[in-house]
Design a protein around this motif. Sequence first.
Motif, PDB file in Angstrom:
ATOM      1  N   LEU A   1       0.903  -1.409   0.017  1.00 11.63           N
ATOM      2  CA  LEU A   1       0.066   0.013  -0.029  1.00 11.63           C
ATOM      3  C   LEU A   1       0.517   1.044  -0.060  1.00 11.63           C
ATOM      4  O   LEU A   1       1.886   0.856  -0.149  1.00 11.63           O
ATOM      5  CB  LEU A   1      -0.875  -0.178   1.347  1.00 11.63           C
ATOM      6  CG  LEU A   1      -0.571  -0.031   2.728  1.00 11.63           C
ATOM      7  CD1 LEU A   1      -0.424   1.840   2.913  1.00 11.63           C
ATOM      8  CD2 LEU A   1      -0.943  -0.920   3.535  1.00 11.63           C
ATOM      9  N   PHE A   2      -0.066   2.262  -0.807  1.00  5.57           N
ATOM     10  CA  PHE A   2       1.312   3.888  -0.228  1.00  5.57           C
ATOM     11  C   PHE A   2       0.766   4.091   0.772  1.00  5.57           C
ATOM     12  O   PHE A   2      -0.714   4.867   1.117  1.00  5.57           O
ATOM     13  CB  PHE A   2       0.076   4.641  -1.327  1.00  5.57           C
ATOM     14  CG  PHE A   2       0.740   4.170  -2.865  1.00  5.57           C
ATOM     15  CD1 PHE A   2       0.200   3.939  -3.595  1.00  5.57           C
ATOM     16  CD2 PHE A   2       2.342   4.835  -3.199  1.00  5.57           C
ATOM     17  CE1 PHE A   2       1.068   3.835  -5.478  1.00  5.57           C
ATOM     18  CE2 PHE A   2       3.264   3.798  -3.876  1.00  5.57           C
ATOM     19  CZ  PHE A   2       2.498   4.057  -5.042  1.00  5.57           C
ATOM     20  N   ASP A   3       1.048   4.067   1.947  1.00  3.94           N
ATOM     21  CA  ASP A   3       0.920   4.203   3.340  1.00  3.94           C
ATOM     22  C   ASP A   3       1.831   5.331   3.452  1.00  3.94           C
ATOM     23  O   ASP A   3       2.846   5.616   3.528  1.00  3.94           O
ATOM     24  CB  ASP A   3       1.899   3.234   4.545  1.00  3.94           C
ATOM     25  CG  ASP A   3       1.758   2.788   6.425  1.00  3.94           C
ATOM     26  OD1 ASP A   3       1.122   4.650   6.320  1.00  3.94           O
ATOM     27  OD2 ASP A   3       1.831   2.182   6.811  1.00  3.94           O
ATOM     28  N   THR A   4       1.422   6.901   3.723  1.00  2.00           N
ATOM     29  CA  THR A   4       1.661   7.982   3.440  1.00  2.00           C
ATOM     30  C   THR A   4       1.806   7.832   5.720  1.00  2.00           C
ATOM     31  O   THR A   4       2.655   9.436   5.584  1.00  2.00           O
ATOM     32  CB  THR A   4       0.451   9.110   3.745  1.00  2.00           C
ATOM     33  OG1 THR A   4      -1.026   9.004   4.415  1.00  2.00           O
ATOM     34  CG2 THR A   4       0.598   9.120   1.874  1.00  2.00           C
ATOM     35  N   THR A   5       1.703   7.090   6.869  1.00  3.62           N
ATOM     36  CA  THR A   5       1.657   7.368   7.746  1.00  3.62           C
ATOM     37  C   THR A   5       3.036   6.266   8.645  1.00  3.62           C
ATOM     38  O   THR A   5       3.684   6.753   9.129  1.00  3.62           O
ATOM     39  CB  THR A   5       0.592   6.508   8.831  1.00  3.62           C
ATOM     40  OG1 THR A   5       0.879   5.693   8.083  1.00  3.62           O
ATOM     41  CG2 THR A   5      -0.651   7.699   8.367  1.00  3.62           C
ATOM     42  N   ARG A   6       3.529   5.563   7.969  1.00  8.91           N
ATOM     43  CA  ARG A   6       4.790   4.694   8.108  1.00  8.91           C
ATOM     44  C   ARG A   6       6.118   5.773   7.930  1.00  8.91           C
ATOM     45  O   ARG A   6       6.329   7.496   7.167  1.00  8.91           O
ATOM     46  CB  ARG A   6       5.270   3.892   7.111  1.00  8.91           C
ATOM     47  CG  ARG A   6       6.427   3.280   6.691  1.00  8.91           C
ATOM     48  CD  ARG A   6       6.585   1.865   5.962  1.00  8.91           C
ATOM     49  NE  ARG A   6       8.447   1.496   6.135  1.00  8.91           N
ATOM     50  CZ  ARG A   6       8.761   0.929   4.795  1.00  8.91           C
ATOM     51  NH1 ARG A   6       8.387   0.060   4.802  1.00  8.91           N
ATOM     52  NH2 ARG A   6       9.858   0.694   5.642  1.00  8.91           N
ATOM     53  N   ALA A   7       7.125   5.752   9.473  1.00  8.06           N
ATOM     54  CA  ALA A   7       7.691   6.462  10.090  1.00  8.06           C
ATOM     55  C   ALA A   7       9.257   6.516   8.955  1.00  8.06           C
ATOM     56  O   ALA A   7       9.472   5.401   8.455  1.00  8.06           O
ATOM     57  CB  ALA A   7       8.460   5.898  11.279  1.00  8.06           C
ATOM     58  N   PRO A   8       9.439   7.783   8.949  1.00  6.91           N
ATOM     59  CA  PRO A   8      10.587   8.121   7.209  1.00  6.91           C
ATOM     60  C   PRO A   8      11.646   7.678   7.608  1.00  6.91           C
ATOM     61  O   PRO A   8      12.751   6.623   6.502  1.00  6.91           O
ATOM     62  CB  PRO A   8      10.440   9.742   7.022  1.00  6.91           C
ATOM     63  CG  PRO A   8       9.243   9.742   7.982  1.00  6.91           C
ATOM     64  CD  PRO A   8       8.331   8.964   8.535  1.00  6.91           C
ATOM     65  N   ASP A   9      11.927   7.308   9.065  1.00  8.73           N
ATOM     66  CA  ASP A   9      13.196   6.232   9.865  1.00  8.73           C
ATOM     67  C   ASP A   9      12.704   4.820   9.556  1.00  8.73           C
ATOM     68  O   ASP A   9      14.783   3.757   9.468  1.00  8.73           O
ATOM     69  CB  ASP A   9      14.206   6.560  11.213  1.00  8.73           C
ATOM     70  CG  ASP A   9      13.154   6.215  12.096  1.00  8.73           C
ATOM     71  OD1 ASP A   9      11.676   5.532  11.781  1.00  8.73           O
ATOM     72  OD2 ASP A   9      12.698   7.098  13.079  1.00  8.73           O
ATOM     73  N   THR A  10      12.586   4.258   8.589  1.00  8.80           N
ATOM     74  CA  THR A  10      12.220   2.532   8.924  1.00  8.80           C
ATOM     75  C   THR A  10      12.558   2.368   7.597  1.00  8.80           C
ATOM     76  O   THR A  10      12.278   0.877   6.961  1.00  8.80           O
ATOM     77  CB  THR A  10      10.843   2.163   9.108  1.00  8.80           C
ATOM     78  OG1 THR A  10      10.083   3.020   8.526  1.00  8.80           O
ATOM     79  CG2 THR A  10      10.570   2.584  10.723  1.00  8.80           C
ATOM     80  N   PHE A  11      12.538   3.131   6.184  1.00 14.06           N
ATOM     81  CA  PHE A  11      13.360   2.482   4.863  1.00 14.06           C
ATOM     82  C   PHE A  11      14.571   2.511   5.082  1.00 14.06           C
ATOM     83  O   PHE A  11      15.104   2.742   5.954  1.00 14.06           O
ATOM     84  CB  PHE A  11      12.809   3.623   4.526  1.00 14.06           C
ATOM     85  CG  PHE A  11      10.856   4.038   3.823  1.00 14.06           C
ATOM     86  CD1 PHE A  11      10.326   3.477   3.011  1.00 14.06           C
ATOM     87  CD2 PHE A  11      10.573   4.812   4.557  1.00 14.06           C
ATOM     88  CE1 PHE A  11       9.549   3.622   2.401  1.00 14.06           C
ATOM     89  CE2 PHE A  11       8.993   4.690   4.846  1.00 14.06           C
ATOM     90  CZ  PHE A  11       8.396   4.328   3.545  1.00 14.06           C
TER      91      PHE A  11
END
Length: 206
Positions: free
Chosen positions: A139-149
Amino acid sequence: DPQKYDGDVNWALAPRHPGSSFKILNYTSALNSKALTMSTPIPDGPASYAPEPSWHLTNYETGSYPSCFLAQCWASSENIPAVWTELSQPGGTASVVNMARTMGLNVWDSSCNGPLTGTTAGWPTCNGGQLYQDGYSGLFDTTRAPDTFGPSLTVGGYDETTVDMAQAAQVEGDGGVLHPATSIEKVTNSDGLVLYQWNPQATGKQ
């Protein structure tokens, strides 16, 4: 299943690896931080990166150089300097994710960690993100924490849509102004009367 769904997949809107085209978000983020400039020397040498230790990074042509200026690294689309730039800028990969979102991109998440919460335009949603069916499990998740990529982000390790990538590139060409993608510029009736006219100035966002 390509046999079952052949012809039903809109590749302009379906997630796919953007490859090196994602580097524009990385370098834009780095330059926006003002910690790096077009003349900053960037190291270019074989490397492996955590949290992806099994990923041994090389350039496309497999060679490398001691270093290159950021402008040269960007122009030649070298992989090693791109990831070095991603991890060395303030905020690292998280800053690139935030810049991508600012430029209209939603970084693809390959898992749904929560319950289905309804539908959006006919697609199931998970935690408010759009969940693709028929062979797509993310999914296109706009809430996933940026530092988890992970650091493979800048070389296309996470899926995007062609429309979103084109929209982000448009920001570069329009002086930093984001215009949401549109497929209809004008609607007229049989007499030529304009019923609708798209106004890019009204939708632009700095």
